[in-house]
Write a protein that holds these residues in place. Structure first.
Motif, mmCIF file in Angstrom:
data_model
loop_
_atom_site.group_PDB
_atom_site.id
_atom_site.type_symbol
_atom_site.label_atom_id
_atom_site.label_comp_id
_atom_site.label_asym_id
_atom_site.label_seq_id
_atom_site.Cartn_x
_atom_site.Cartn_y
_atom_site.Cartn_z
ATOM 1 N N LEU A 320 0.831 -1.203 0.000
ATOM 2 C CA LEU A 320 0.000 0.000 0.000
ATOM 3 C C LEU A 320 0.866 1.254 0.000
ATOM 4 O O LEU A 320 0.598 2.220 -0.726
ATOM 5 C CB LEU A 320 -0.922 0.001 1.226
ATOM 6 N N ARG A 321 1.912 1.247 0.802
ATOM 7 C CA ARG A 321 2.783 2.430 0.878
ATOM 8 C C ARG A 321 3.521 2.649 -0.442
ATOM 9 O O ARG A 321 3.652 3.795 -0.899
ATOM 10 C CB ARG A 321 3.754 2.279 2.040
ATOM 11 N N LYS A 322 3.991 1.589 -1.065
ATOM 12 C CA LYS A 322 4.687 1.727 -2.351
ATOM 13 C C LYS A 322 3.767 2.332 -3.405
ATOM 14 O O LYS A 322 4.157 3.242 -4.149
ATOM 15 C CB LYS A 322 5.191 0.359 -2.812
ATOM 16 N N LEU A 323 2.522 1.850 -3.458
ATOM 17 C CA LEU A 323 1.568 2.387 -4.428
ATOM 18 C C LEU A 323 1.225 3.836 -4.100
ATOM 19 O O LEU A 323 1.099 4.680 -5.003
ATOM 20 C CB LEU A 323 0.300 1.520 -4.433
ATOM 21 N N ALA A 324 1.092 4.154 -2.819
ATOM 22 C CA ALA A 324 0.771 5.526 -2.411
ATOM 23 C C ALA A 324 1.881 6.493 -2.812
ATOM 24 O O ALA A 324 1.616 7.627 -3.226
ATOM 25 C CB ALA A 324 0.527 5.586 -0.905
ATOM 26 N N GLU A 325 3.123 6.070 -2.673
ATOM 27 C CA GLU A 325 4.250 6.940 -3.040
ATOM 28 C C GLU A 325 4.219 7.269 -4.528
ATOM 29 O O GLU A 325 4.537 8.395 -4.929
ATOM 30 C CB GLU A 325 5.559 6.263 -2.651
ATOM 31 N N TRP A 326 3.834 6.298 -5.344
ATOM 32 C CA TRP A 326 3.711 6.574 -6.778
ATOM 33 C C TRP A 326 2.513 7.484 -7.053
ATOM 34 O O TRP A 326 2.612 8.464 -7.780
ATOM 35 C CB TRP A 326 3.552 5.251 -7.542
ATOM 36 N N GLU A 327 1.374 7.168 -6.427
ATOM 37 C CA GLU A 327 0.160 7.925 -6.727
ATOM 38 C C GLU A 327 0.249 9.370 -6.261
ATOM 39 O O GLU A 327 -0.401 10.261 -6.834
ATOM 40 C CB GLU A 327 -1.066 7.261 -6.092
ATOM 41 N N ALA A 328 1.036 9.626 -5.237
ATOM 42 C CA ALA A 328 1.145 10.991 -4.724
ATOM 43 C C ALA A 328 1.634 11.967 -5.786
ATOM 44 O O ALA A 328 1.413 13.176 -5.671
ATOM 45 C CB ALA A 328 2.090 11.015 -3.520
ATOM 46 N N GLY A 329 2.276 11.448 -6.830
ATOM 47 C CA GLY A 329 2.774 12.316 -7.885
ATOM 48 C C GLY A 329 1.820 12.507 -9.044
ATOM 49 O O GLY A 329 2.141 13.226 -10.004
ATOM 50 N N VAL A 330 0.622 11.899 -8.988
ATOM 51 C CA VAL A 330 -0.312 11.991 -10.114
ATOM 52 C C VAL A 330 -0.943 13.378 -10.163
ATOM 53 O O VAL A 330 -1.425 13.892 -9.153
ATOM 54 C CB VAL A 330 -1.391 10.901 -10.012
ATOM 55 N N ARG A 331 -0.919 13.974 -11.344
ATOM 56 C CA ARG A 331 -1.482 15.302 -11.569
ATOM 57 C C ARG A 331 -2.229 15.317 -12.899
ATOM 58 O O ARG A 331 -1.990 14.491 -13.774
ATOM 59 C CB ARG A 331 -0.385 16.371 -11.644
ATOM 60 N N VAL A 332 -3.109 16.298 -13.038
ATOM 61 C CA VAL A 332 -3.709 16.585 -14.336
ATOM 62 C C VAL A 332 -2.849 17.634 -15.028
ATOM 63 O O VAL A 332 -2.548 18.686 -14.441
ATOM 64 C CB VAL A 332 -5.141 17.123 -14.191
ATOM 65 N N GLN A 333 -2.450 17.345 -16.228
ATOM 66 C CA GLN A 333 -1.777 18.345 -17.058
ATOM 67 C C GLN A 333 -2.786 18.820 -18.091
ATOM 68 O O GLN A 333 -3.234 18.047 -18.943
ATOM 69 C CB GLN A 333 -0.531 17.750 -17.710
ATOM 70 N N ALA A 334 -3.186 20.071 -17.979
ATOM 71 C CA ALA A 334 -4.234 20.625 -18.836
ATOM 72 C C ALA A 334 -3.757 21.911 -19.467
ATOM 73 O O ALA A 334 -2.986 22.678 -18.868
ATOM 74 C CB ALA A 334 -5.502 20.884 -18.019
ATOM 75 N N ARG A 335 -4.234 22.160 -20.653
ATOM 76 C CA ARG A 335 -3.916 23.429 -21.316
ATOM 77 C C ARG A 335 -5.131 23.895 -22.109
ATOM 78 O O ARG A 335 -5.936 23.093 -22.602
ATOM 79 C CB ARG A 335 -2.695 23.301 -22.219
ATOM 80 N N VAL A 336 -5.242 25.212 -22.229
ATOM 81 C CA VAL A 336 -6.300 25.832 -23.026
ATOM 82 C C VAL A 336 -5.785 25.978 -24.448
ATOM 83 O O VAL A 336 -4.786 26.655 -24.687
ATOM 84 C CB VAL A 336 -6.701 27.206 -22.450
ATOM 85 N N GLU A 337 -6.477 25.330 -25.365
ATOM 86 C CA GLU A 337 -6.081 25.418 -26.775
ATOM 87 C C GLU A 337 -6.611 26.684 -27.429
ATOM 88 O O GLU A 337 -6.070 27.150 -28.440
ATOM 89 C CB GLU A 337 -6.598 24.186 -27.532
#
Length: 507
Positions: A320-337
């Motif tokens: 669980l901790r290993k997966l949490a460490e990876w998920e903590a870096g998940v972000r949405v990268q969005a841009r206005v076209e």
């Protein structure tokens, strides 16, 4: 069903304890209600306050005939004051409010009218969250006849709703008065299961729900895992008493698996808590998963949550901790076209994708099937996301800065597979494209005065994440054409960072 013509239409029941100045915003909102004072009442139940709250409430009651006060000995929990409030209420409907929240100016009038229009036992009014989460998907649209099957009602388990008083009395629905966690869940779930009709009013923000900076959160300091999950089992007992084994029970059970277990054992939320507390939560959750949940409960979750559930059921804390460490870096990268503003009509084109550590969240595509790549040693079938691809979506949300109201804008959306650069053949990620259109003349029923911020909200494979878009508009008055204004500058950013730092440091 009709009530006596002399009875108020609505009774607002408010438990109060040492409220201090925090109660004034609620009071002001009650005094501004468009529903005439003779047609509603506020019943404040002073739970043995030791400050000036009792005197302030008596002062209000003396000045306003539709405000009443009941003083009781301190119970230390909101349940008894709420029950006392119901016992003293005279309204056809009852609304439960907290003492530091507040109402929209037309809330009671609109809620009551919607209740009568639909002959509803329960009406849920749209909520705005201030420092705390509130349901999102539930309020995407009005729902005159919402059920636990056709709507995400189970995502709304706080008591801040309108209930027909005769319905509560008929079924003897009351709050459990002992000091316990999840008392709202026991009350609301039973009400949902017995309600003849539940309606959701989404076109007006009725209730503002706040988390005060001086209020304690339910975290490692306040939540005893053994007691908390024992209380959760009691809520599951209510569900089981009113449902048969099968899809509906699985769907309802899934809410507690997702919100009370998995959400505490993922990403930043896991990493910020003490390791021994996390282990206790995981072990208590694992017992419930093994003992109470049918296979269909976890099977209905997205792949990330399925993986967390599997690790929890096997008591694999390190995984669980290993997966949490990876998920903590998940972000949405969005841009206005691009965007176009024509009078009151706005069109915005947005592109977005999920990334972790700056790299796209990757899927393996083999023979038409998609499997998400997670750092978790679990059954590969749990990571299959093929059936969830059509569910992925990109929304554009408008939020009024001054009041916190949020509205989904109408969008045309499509998702495409794009290769992950340098990852080799058969490894792709989802890229979302959305075109949002809104007429500010109709947004929020024309109540548009103020500053409007735009956000991209990406829902994909177990994540629902927001990204602020660099577009801000201001309407000088209700119905006025929006004007684009500069995004928050460094001065505003520094102010926000200082506020967050003070909150984290408890100052």
């Amino acid at each position: 069903m009709t009530a006596s013509t002399n009875a108020p239409k609505v009774s607002v029941v408010v438990p109060a304890y040492n409220s201090g100045p925090h109660i004034e915003r609620l009071v002001a909102s009650l005094l501004r209600q468009s529903l005439p004072p003779g047609q509603f009442e506020a019943v404040f139940v002073d739970d043995g306050s030791t400050d000036s709250t009792g005197a302030r409430l008596d002062e209000l009651a003396a000045a306003h005939p539709h405000i009443r006060v009941v003083h009781i000995e301190n119970s230390g929990w909101p349940s008894r004051p709420r029950n006392v409030g119901v016992a003293n209420a005279r309204g056809e409907y009852v609304f439960f409010s907290d003492d530091d929240d507040w109402f929209g100016d037309e809330a009671l009038e609109r809620l009551y009218a919607y209740a009568v229009e639909n002959d509803a036992d329960i009406v849920i009014g749209k909520m705005a969250g201030h420092g705390r989460s509130v349901p999102r998907e539930l309020f995407r649209k009005d729902r005159p006849n919402a059920t636990l099957n056709n709507a995400p009602l189970i995502d709304s388990l706080t008591a801040h709703k309108l209930f027909r008083r005769s319905f509560l009395n008929e079924h003897e629905i009351r709050f459990v008065e002992e000091k316990r966690r999840l008392e709202d869940h026991l009350f609301v779930v039973r009400a949902f299961l017995l309600s003849r009709r539940t309606s959701v009013l989404s076109n007006y923000v009725c209730y503002h729900h706040i988390r005060r900076e001086d209020a304690g959160n339910v975290t490692a300091q306040g939540l005893d895992p053994a007691g908390y999950y024992a209380n959760l089992r009691d809520v599951l007992d209510v569900v089981d008493a009113h449902t048969e084994p099968g899809p509906l029970r699985d769907k309802l059970h899934r809410r507690w698996l997702r919100n009370e277990m998995v959400s505490r054992l993922r990403g930043k939320r896991l990493l910020k808590e003490p390791a021994d507390w996390v282990e206790q939560v995981a072990l208590e959750s694992g017992k419930i998963i093994r003992e109470r949940f049918a296979p269909g409960v976890a099977a209905g979750l997205p792949p990330l949550q399925r993986a967390i559930t599997a690790l929890t059921a096997q008591d694999r804390i390190a995984g669980l901790r290993k997966l949490a460490e990876w998920e903590a870096g998940v972000r949405v990268q969005a841009r206005v076209e691009g965007h176009q503003l024509d009078g009151t009509a706005l069109t915005v084109t947005v592109t977005a994708h999920l990334a972790s550590g700056g790299k796209p969240v990757t899927l393996t595509l083999t023979d038409g099937r998609y499997q998400i790549e997670l750092p978790a040693d679990v059954d590969p079938d749990l990571l299959d996301v093929t059936a969830r691809r059509p569910m992925a979506r990109l929304d554009v949300v408008a939020r009024r800065k001054e009041g916190g109201e949020e509205f989904f804008l109408p969008v045309e959306h499509r998702v495409v597979d794009e290769p992950v650069p340098g990852a080799g053949p058969g490894r792709v990620h989802f890229v979302h494209h959305a075109v949002a259109r809104v007429d500010f003349a109709t947004l929020n029923s024309g109540r548009t005065e103020g500053t409007w911020l735009l956000k991209a909200r990406l829902t994909e494979n177990g994540w629902t994440e927001d990204a602020r878009l660099p577009l801000t508009f201001r309407c000088a008055a209700d119905g006025a054409a929006p004007v684009r204004v500069a995004a928050e500058g460094m001065s505003g950013l520094r102010t926000r960072l200082r506020r967050v730092a003070k909150r984290l440091l408890g100052r």
